[in-house]
Design a protein around this motif. Structure first.
Motif, mmCIF file in Angstrom:
data_model
loop_
_atom_site.group_PDB
_atom_site.id
_atom_site.type_symbol
_atom_site.label_atom_id
_atom_site.label_comp_id
_atom_site.label_asym_id
_atom_site.label_seq_id
_atom_site.Cartn_x
_atom_site.Cartn_y
_atom_site.Cartn_z
ATOM 1 N N ARG A 152 24.500 123.469 119.738
ATOM 2 C CA ARG A 152 25.461 124.184 120.698
ATOM 3 C C ARG A 152 26.862 123.204 120.954
ATOM 4 O O ARG A 152 27.687 123.819 121.983
ATOM 5 N N LEU A 153 26.645 121.855 120.776
ATOM 6 C CA LEU A 153 27.765 120.998 121.011
ATOM 7 C C LEU A 153 28.808 120.932 119.864
ATOM 8 O O LEU A 153 28.261 120.679 118.744
ATOM 9 N N ARG A 154 29.918 121.177 120.205
ATOM 10 C CA ARG A 154 30.864 121.013 119.170
ATOM 11 C C ARG A 154 31.600 119.391 119.162
ATOM 12 O O ARG A 154 31.559 118.860 120.462
ATOM 13 N N PRO A 155 32.116 119.009 118.054
ATOM 14 C CA PRO A 155 32.577 117.593 118.072
ATOM 15 C C PRO A 155 33.621 117.317 119.172
ATOM 16 O O PRO A 155 33.608 116.189 119.844
ATOM 17 N N PRO B 252 26.310 123.789 112.093
ATOM 18 C CA PRO B 252 26.603 123.890 113.421
ATOM 19 C C PRO B 252 26.583 122.705 114.229
ATOM 20 O O PRO B 252 25.389 122.162 114.361
ATOM 21 N N GLY B 253 27.452 122.671 115.253
ATOM 22 C CA GLY B 253 27.349 121.528 116.483
ATOM 23 C C GLY B 253 27.375 120.131 115.861
ATOM 24 O O GLY B 253 28.029 119.884 114.929
ATOM 25 N N LEU B 254 26.612 119.199 116.651
ATOM 26 C CA LEU B 254 26.818 117.889 116.293
ATOM 27 C C LEU B 254 25.786 117.557 115.216
ATOM 28 O O LEU B 254 24.673 118.328 114.994
ATOM 29 N N ARG B 255 26.077 116.440 114.477
ATOM 30 C CA ARG B 255 25.029 115.824 113.338
ATOM 31 C C ARG B 255 24.177 114.996 114.170
ATOM 32 O O ARG B 255 24.529 114.422 115.255
ATOM 33 N N ARG B 256 22.869 114.715 113.493
ATOM 34 C CA ARG B 256 22.064 113.760 114.076
ATOM 35 C C ARG B 256 22.498 112.481 114.466
ATOM 36 O O ARG B 256 22.335 111.862 115.360
ATOM 37 N N GLU B 257 23.296 111.854 113.491
ATOM 38 C CA GLU B 257 23.901 110.561 113.521
ATOM 39 C C GLU B 257 24.825 110.480 114.560
ATOM 40 O O GLU B 257 25.123 109.454 115.143
ATOM 41 N N GLU B 258 25.564 111.640 114.857
ATOM 42 C CA GLU B 258 26.554 111.637 115.814
ATOM 43 C C GLU B 258 25.861 111.457 117.141
ATOM 44 O O GLU B 258 26.288 110.774 118.126
#
Length: 291
Positions: free
Chosen positions: A22-25, A39-45
């Protein structure tokens, strides 16, 4: 039963994945270019934002890291921008769990003195609910307020399985989101509750809307809010509700509706009260078998 268990036990990993999606970069100050595959953030982010290794966060999300520290959970929660209720839920579902022998559904009973109190409130709809929103007792005015419902034993079944719900709730989407978020909180507190498995299992099979909202992992306590209803006999109602923990039975909550004095809603509620004079207050069977 396996399907029901899977739906309830998808706790920590499902919660983290849902909130990450649900979070955008741009929400967390990460510049992007080009098309993203997920969609949303990647795990590494998320891992970078939380100050942990990507491998550690992956293990956490996959359920392979069983003992995260409070500091790490706080860091992950901040990275995912969780509010206070969601952060508390994160700590609950990440805590150590001990598998217990499958227990029978708990029979919820409302104390006689609380039933008598409900009956004295002739101008105020009031009812008592269990953690999974079974309606355990209601006064006469609440019975008349809910009179058009066929599924009147559980707030979730009323909202998602009864065709009356979309007319009764003038903001059905908001009502639906609120009830599911309350149930998700109950799942974090007592994931082994067999009644929870029953409710989640039935609604997941019968309502695509419920399944979609359940997968979002929103968490919210039932405290206070304004509800907008449409009653077939008295028209539109805008009622303020508040809920209170029952000290003698801490798993139960007392829910009370009130109208603002001097408003059209107050007049409509007064009219509804006159209709309730001949009604008999319902006493639903807590944890009754589902259809």
């Amino acid at each position: 039963m396996d399907r029901e268990k899977e739906l309830v036990d998808n706790t920590l990993g499902g919660f983290l994945r849902a909130r990450r999606a649900r979070l955008r970069p741009c929400d967390v100050g990460i510049p992007t270019s080009g098309r993203r595959r997920v969609p949303g953030l990647r795990r590494e982010e998320v891992a970078a934002l939380a100050g942990v290794s990507s491998d550690y966060y992956t293990r956490l999300e996959q359920g392979r890291e069983r003992h995260p520290s409070r500091q790490i959970l706080e860091a992950v929660g901040r990275a995912l921008q969780l509010d206070g209720e969601a952060m508390a839920h994160l700590h609950r579902v990440a805590g150590p769990t001990t598998r217990r022998t499958r227990r029978a559904p708990r029979v919820e009973r409302v104390a006689p003195h609380l039933r008598r109190l409900l009956d004295t409130w002739r101008d105020t709809p009031a009812f008592v609910v269990s953690p999974v929103l079974d309606i355990l007792a209601r006064n006469r005015l609440a019975s008349v307020l809910h009179a058009d419902f066929t599924h009147s034993d559980n707030l979730l079944r009323m909202t998602f399985l009864d065709p009356v719900a979309r007319r009764f709730h003038r903001d059905w989407d908001r009502a639906a989101e609120s009830t599911v978020a309350t149930l998700r909180r109950a799942a974090g507190i007592d994931p082994e509750d067999p009644r929870l498995s029953q409710v989640v299992g039935e609604l997941s099979l019968k309502s695509a809307d419920f399944s979609t909202l359940w997968a979002r992992h929103d968490v919210r306590a039932k405290t206070r809010e304004t509800k907008r209803f449409h009653h077939a006999q008295v028209g539109d109602l805008e009622l303020h509700f508040a809920s209170f923990i029952v000290n003698s039975a801490p798993t139960q909550q007392l829910v009370v509706y009130q109208a603002e004095p001097g408003t059209a809603s107050a007049d409509a509620l007064s009219l509804l009260g006159s209709l309730s004079a001949g009604a008999v207050a319902e006493e639903p069977a807590a944890g009754a078998a589902l259809d």
